[in-house]
Structure formats: C-alpha cells, structure tokens
Design a protein around this motif. Sequence first.
Motif, short mmCIF file in Angstrom:
data_model
loop_
_atom_site.label_atom_id
_atom_site.label_comp_id
_atom_site.label_asym_id
_atom_site.label_seq_id
_atom_site.Cartn_x
_atom_site.Cartn_y
_atom_site.Cartn_z
N GLN A 1 0.87 -1.20 0.01
CA GLN A 1 0.04 0.06 0.06
C GLN A 1 0.80 1.42 0.02
OE1 GLN A 1 -3.84 -1.94 2.48
NE2 GLN A 1 -3.12 0.31 2.87
N LYS A 2 0.42 2.24 -0.52
CA LYS A 2 1.21 3.52 -0.69
C LYS A 2 1.31 4.12 0.61
CE LYS A 2 1.03 7.86 -3.50
NZ LYS A 2 0.39 8.48 -4.70
N GLY A 3 2.73 4.65 0.98
CA GLY A 3 2.96 5.29 1.99
C GLY A 3 3.22 4.71 3.12
N HIS A 4 3.92 4.81 4.14
CA HIS A 4 4.19 4.26 5.22
C HIS A 4 3.30 4.28 6.29
CE1 HIS A 4 9.19 4.62 4.30
NE2 HIS A 4 8.34 3.82 3.72
N LEU A 5 2.56 3.15 6.43
CA LEU A 5 1.21 3.08 7.26
C LEU A 5 1.73 3.06 8.62
CD1 LEU A 5 -1.05 0.60 5.55
CD2 LEU A 5 -0.94 3.09 5.19
N PRO A 6 1.10 3.68 9.51
CA PRO A 6 1.44 3.65 11.18
C PRO A 6 1.16 2.33 11.84
CG PRO A 6 -0.38 5.19 10.77
CD PRO A 6 0.20 4.91 9.45
N ASP A 7 1.67 1.92 12.81
CA ASP A 7 1.42 0.45 13.30
C ASP A 7 0.19 0.48 13.53
OD1 ASP A 7 3.99 -0.06 12.92
OD2 ASP A 7 5.05 0.25 15.08
N GLU A 8 -0.58 1.48 14.16
CA GLU A 8 -1.92 1.39 14.52
C GLU A 8 -3.12 1.47 13.31
OE1 GLU A 8 -0.59 5.58 14.90
OE2 GLU A 8 0.11 3.68 15.45
N ALA A 9 -2.70 1.71 12.20
CA ALA A 9 -3.56 1.69 11.26
C ALA A 9 -4.06 0.28 10.85
CB ALA A 9 -2.47 2.05 9.66
N GLU A 10 -5.30 0.29 10.60
CA GLU A 10 -6.28 -1.05 10.41
C GLU A 10 -5.96 -1.44 9.16
OE1 GLU A 10 -10.79 -2.70 11.09
OE2 GLU A 10 -10.22 -0.44 11.84
N LEU A 11 -5.76 -2.71 9.16
CA LEU A 11 -5.77 -3.32 7.66
C LEU A 11 -6.86 -4.37 7.61
CD1 LEU A 11 -1.90 -3.77 7.60
CD2 LEU A 11 -3.24 -2.06 6.55
N ARG A 12 -7.36 -4.46 6.30
CA ARG A 12 -8.40 -5.76 6.15
C ARG A 12 -7.92 -6.89 5.44
NH1 ARG A 12 -13.72 -2.19 3.69
NH2 ARG A 12 -14.01 -0.97 5.61
N PHE A 13 -8.35 -7.93 5.81
CA PHE A 13 -7.69 -9.22 5.20
C PHE A 13 -9.14 -10.11 5.11
CE2 PHE A 13 -4.70 -7.56 7.96
CZ PHE A 13 -3.41 -7.92 6.95
N LYS A 14 -8.93 -11.13 4.10
CA LYS A 14 -9.96 -12.05 3.83
C LYS A 14 -10.37 -12.53 5.13
CE LYS A 14 -8.18 -13.85 -0.81
NZ LYS A 14 -9.49 -13.74 -1.21
N GLU A 15 -11.51 -13.06 5.14
CA GLU A 15 -12.01 -13.90 6.26
C GLU A 15 -11.18 -14.86 6.92
OE1 GLU A 15 -16.33 -16.08 7.91
OE2 GLU A 15 -16.22 -15.09 5.79
N GLY A 16 -10.97 -14.94 8.22
CA GLY A 16 -10.09 -16.21 8.65
C GLY A 16 -8.76 -15.90 8.61
N ASP A 17 -8.14 -14.75 8.05
CA ASP A 17 -6.79 -14.45 7.73
C ASP A 17 -6.50 -13.08 8.59
OD1 ASP A 17 -4.40 -14.55 6.87
OD2 ASP A 17 -4.82 -14.24 4.74
N SER A 18 -5.24 -12.82 8.86
CA SER A 18 -4.95 -11.71 9.59
C SER A 18 -3.35 -11.54 9.16
CB SER A 18 -5.01 -12.15 10.98
OG SER A 18 -3.86 -13.21 11.41
N GLU A 19 -2.93 -10.30 9.83
CA GLU A 19 -1.63 -9.75 9.56
C GLU A 19 -0.53 -10.61 10.29
OE1 GLU A 19 1.15 -6.00 10.67
OE2 GLU A 19 -0.97 -5.91 10.50
N GLN A 20 0.85 -10.86 9.26
CA GLN A 20 1.71 -11.54 9.98
C GLN A 20 2.99 -10.68 10.25
OE1 GLN A 20 2.99 -15.24 7.64
NE2 GLN A 20 4.28 -15.65 9.35
N PHE A 21 3.25 -10.10 8.86
CA PHE A 21 4.22 -8.90 8.73
C PHE A 21 3.94 -7.76 8.05
CE2 PHE A 21 6.44 -13.28 8.44
CZ PHE A 21 7.14 -13.25 9.45
N ARG A 22 4.64 -6.57 8.62
CA ARG A 22 4.12 -5.31 8.21
C ARG A 22 5.62 -4.74 8.06
NH1 ARG A 22 0.09 -0.89 10.38
NH2 ARG A 22 -1.32 -2.96 10.37
N LEU A 23 5.85 -4.18 6.62
CA LEU A 23 7.12 -3.77 6.51
C LEU A 23 7.31 -2.38 5.93
CD1 LEU A 23 10.43 -4.38 6.57
CD2 LEU A 23 9.99 -5.46 4.26
#
Length: 743
Positions: A528-550
């Motif tokens: 995604q464009k820009g450096h998102l802050p750690d508290e920024a909410e991200l959307r994922f497929k149902e049953g999936d979640s964030e593993q890494f953010r770089l």
Amino acid sequence: MPDDIKTPPAGGSSHETPLADALSERYLAYALSTIVSRSLPDVRDGLKPVHRRLLYAMHQLKLDPEAGFKKCARIVGDVMGKYHPHGDSSIYEALVRQAQDFAARYPLVEGQGNFGNIDGDNAAAMRYTEARLTEVAQALLDGIEENAVDFRPTYDGEEKEPLVLPAAFPNLLANGAAGIAVGMATSIPPHNAGELCGAALELVRNPDATVDDLLRHVPGPDFPTGGILVESKEAIREAYATGRGGFRLRARWDVEPLKNGTWQVVVTEIPYQVQKSRLIEQIAQLMEEKKLPLLGDVRDESTDVVRLVLEPKSRTVDAKVMMETLFRATALESRFPLNMNVLDADRTPRVMALKDVLRAWLDHRHVVLVRRTEHRLAAIARRLEILDGYLIVYLNLDEVIRIVREEDKPKEALMAAFGLTEVQANAILDMRLRALRKLEEMEIRKEHKRLSAEQKKLQGLMKSEKARWDAIAEELEATRQKFGDGALGKRRTTPGAALPEVAVDELAFVEKEPITVILSEKGWIRAQKGHLPDEAELRFKEGDSEQFRLHAQTTDRIVLFATNGRAFTLKADAIPRGRGDGQPVRLMVDLSNEDAIVTLFVHEDGAKWLLAATDGKGFVVKGEELLAEKRTGKQVLLVDPPKEACVCIPAEGDSVAVTANDRLLVFPLDQVPEMARGRGVQLIGLKDGELKDAQVFKSKEGLAWRHGSGVRVETDLRSWRGQRAGAGKSPPPGFPRNRRFGV
C-alpha cells in the motif's frame, strides 16, 4: 446416407480414404506450396516468386532506369493477369516495399509519388503512384534474353516466366529476406553489396576460405536505417558459421549542448524496421507510467531525416546512463534474428551458412556465364554463316546477278553453284541492291573479322574453367565498383562495436516512493502507498490476519526467508499494489504448501544476518548471499525435515542470546562463523527439545524481551553467559513462556 451420394458420377469412379490420410496429403501439398512458392527466397537471386514476377513484368514493359515511369496499377495488373494469380493488394505491397529506401538496402524499384514513410504511414493507392526499375534490378535481369536461365509456363499456359533471374547482384544477402512458411521461417538482414562482392572474390581466389576469411570482408549486417551493431564478434562469427543467430542493433545518438550548461540527446538513426511514430508513443507511455525517471521530454523534429530529441529530467543526469535506461526499456535497441533458411538450386529448403550462400550464388553465376556464352556462340555462328555467304556474293557478283535474273529457282541454283546453305542463299536473295557497294563489303569483312575473334575468345573461355572464374571475378569487381561506392554503397551501420559498459541500476526505471509491504498469515502479499503507522487498521480475507508489516521504498529489494532455508528476492515495485487482498506469495516464489515465511526484510548493502534452525545450528551470512531474483530462490541454510529454519535476524551487536525449550544461553557473536551456505555450527546444546529464538544485541545495552505490554531489559547476564554450544540455564523470571523475545 442418401443413395445419390453413394453412387459415383457417370463415367467416373470413387473410393474411400481415411479422413486423416486425406487431410495429411492435402496439408502436405499446401505446406510445400507455401514453402516453395511464397515464403522462402531462392538462394541464387534472393527473390520470392512475387518479387521475381514483378521485376520480370516491369522488364517486359520496358521500365528500364532510362525509360519513363508507368502507373503502378498498370504494373500490378500485368503481374496479376499474366504471372501471379493472387490479390492485387499483396502484389502492390511487395512493389511498395521494394521501393522504400528505409525498408530495402538496395531498392529494386524507383517510385514516384507517396510510397509511405518510416513512421509507418501507408503508400498512396496504386492509381496515384508510378514506378520503374533501378540499376540494381537491371543487374538482376542482365542476360535474361540470352538464355541465361530456364523458363516455365505461367499458371494459364499463355506466357512464360523465369524460374530464377541471372542475378549479377548478390541480392539475397544485400537486401535480406523475411518470411514465415509452414513449419519453417527465414530471416536474413541486409548487408553491404561491396563487402559481399569482396567476400565472393575471396571465395573465387580461395575456394577453401574459412568463415574468418570471409568475415574480414563482411563484418556484419548493413541496415538501410543505419544504427550501431552491438553484438560481440564471437556471436557474429557463430551466426555466420551456422546460419542461425541474431544481431543487436542500437540507435545512433549524440549529445547536443545548449545554453546555461543544459543539453539534449539527438537520435539520428533508429533500428531497422522500427516505426518512428510507434517508438515515440512507446517512450511517451513509459514516461507516463513513470518508468523512465531520468527522461524529461521527447520531441520529434524529423523531416526527411530522422531527428528525435530527448530532454533529460535535469542537467545533472548522465547522458550515457539515461540512454542505457532507454535502450533497455524501448525499441531504441532491437534484435534482428538470423535464420538463413532458403531454397537451394534444387528447390530444397535448408539452412545455409554465409559461405554456403556465397558459394551457391557464385555457382549460379558460373551457370549463367556458360549459358550466355553458349547462346552468344550460337548467335555468332549464325551471323558468320550469313557473312560467309555475303562474301561469296562479292567474289562472284556477276554470276550471282545472272542467276538471280535468269534462273527460275534462284535459291537452289545459288546453293548448287557455290555450295551455299539454305540460310546463306535466303540471306543473299534478301540482300538490297545498295548493299553491293564496295563500302559494304569492307564493313562485312570487318564484322567477320571481329566476330571470328570473339568466337575464338569465347571458345577458349568454354574450354577453360579457370578462364571462366577469372571472367566471374571481373564481373564481381565491376559490381563492387558500381554498387559498393557512392551514397548507395557506403556502409550505414557501424559494425562490431562492443556493448558499452555503462553501469545502470535497474531501479533507475522505477520512481522512488514509500510503500508498506503487508504479508498475511495465509501467505497473501500486497503493498500500500505510503508508510502506514502501526496502529493503522488493515483488512484481510475472512479467517486471515496480519503476519508481517514492512516499511519500504518502491526501489527496494525485499528478501523473504522461508522455513526450508531458502531465500527469495522480490522487487518492491513488482508487489501487487492497492487496497485489495493482494496475491498469494506462492505465485511469486516457488514455495511449497508445507513451508512458510520466517521473516521478510529490506535488503541493505553490507548488512549481515544470523540464521538458525530448530536443531540448534546456525551461522552468520552476508545480506548479498541472500539475494536471488529468480522464482526458485536460493538455498542458504541446509535443514533436514522435520527440522526447519526458524531464525533470520540482523547480526548487529557483539553478543548472541539463544533460547531452547527451558534454557537461555548468551555467548559472544564472534564465536559464530560467517558462511555463504551450509548447516552452520551448534549454537546451543540440545538433548531434547529445539531452538526457539535468538537475538543479537550489544552487551552494554543489555538483552531485551517483551514483558506484558512493554519491554524489559536485562543488563546483568552473568548467570547465562557461556560458550557457544553450551547447555545454558533457565531464563529469568518473567521471560515469555513461548521462549521468544518478541521485540
């Protein structure tokens, strides 16, 4: 099936044939027709049937270089009606191409009117344009009236057409050829005619000449649009030795200085068969997509001479680097394939090397010389026979006059009186009275003497093969003098130039901007464009979640380290962008379903990393050793299932902390060896259990781990310090139960 279908027609018969056999038989006939009659040129004159018929029809219309022009519609009509029963558009397109000086190195047709241009614009309709033959075409046709080649009936049997032209010009290599048949194709670039004649002369003098001997005369193709050949000499030699290969061609450019220290690049020659208008569109499109960040603007200032102006983004840009980025991304550099698949003298398609092609052309010229000589000798013999009869008249003039005046059958009387042949007697009877002057007798004696001398010379030529090859060598030298000099013969493509060594970072094609790379637990990756802050909410497929953010830049290279010990590299700009779900990482790298990503990070030059597996072994590796920009990645840490790689952390510090199931060991980093690939050394002793985590840190800053919602730092580590491969001790109170540092 109706009965009338089964019954054979009256007077005929029918038989059953398997469909596969019928199809294969008819397809084979179609394939052979395409190969022989449409797509592949003849090695002797370098022409396909449509081109040969065009030239012969124009010759029949007497459209010689000194004659006037005729409408192309008239020419196309003659070709289509007499020789080539195909569509008029295909015939006219073949004629137009032979007249375009940017398409044909040595045009065979001289056009008058609009015959198209290098921008790709079409020629005017055939009713508006006119044409005639050039001197090059005249050289191809020279001797065609002297029984130099065989003729065959045309498609309707009313006319005759040549099977091949005499070809006193090396047209196949000079003008090149291209065609796609059924199951085979040909692609031959244009060459310089003067150089080809030089190579042919070398072959006449030394029939055992090698490809290296010939390449001293023919350094490479010579394209009508010029350019710079950047193929290595070894590759050029291999191509000409085998008849297969290719040539890389670049545009010719110069730096034009402007005021106040600014400058611009001017392109004066573009690669062969590249349409200038499409080239400019391609450059403009890449600029719009921000894939040419060093280029500021492009303009077309061409007249009848190519002039493309390229303005840099700033005057500090290096011109060579800017042009290198353009060569890699646009058609300013192109590759022309070489596949000398042609029809030999027996009409058999085969791939020929340079020497084979020249040899076939020379052998054809030898056949033409012999046939023309025989034809001339026959003509001289007929003329000498008549001249001998004339001389008898002058020696016995009174008696001849008496016989003509008094005899009822003067022809038979003349033949009986003087031993004349029927041809001589007819010639004497057809002679005009004014030819009986003394002056005419002198002229006839001179002609008789001249023809007798020519006859003797030609008879000597027919008896000596060496004399014939000497005559061919003289013809080659004359062709070289005629077509190898001047504006037409001067070489246009700079040959054999080594590829310039300009160091260009491929990331120069990418505009630098910040992105955030996101990898989900189920292996979906996106940016995604820009450096998102750690508290920024991200959307994922149902049953999936964030593993890494770089956080990264589009110009970065992202390294992924997997549980199988392999490292993969992705270009940041190639990661799917947007707010969607992204793309499964397994579609971008060759990763099995049993393996997972341990971590991902941005590659930095000079960085080092500590790798470790669950069996307690590991080593330090340079970041450059983890780079592998291919789908299969690179095996760095060797592990044997069910063990797997579990640690990949920056090796920044002087100490290493390693955790196992219920122990913690701290030891100096310099006890871990630096390797490029392998299993490594034992970091912590294991009797049972497995290595859980590791951390490299600076002793004076202490060891940190996550504690509750915060971070705890321990500086007094004497209880856990030891040597590498030691057993370690129980972790301090409050250490995470999963034995992972979590920071």
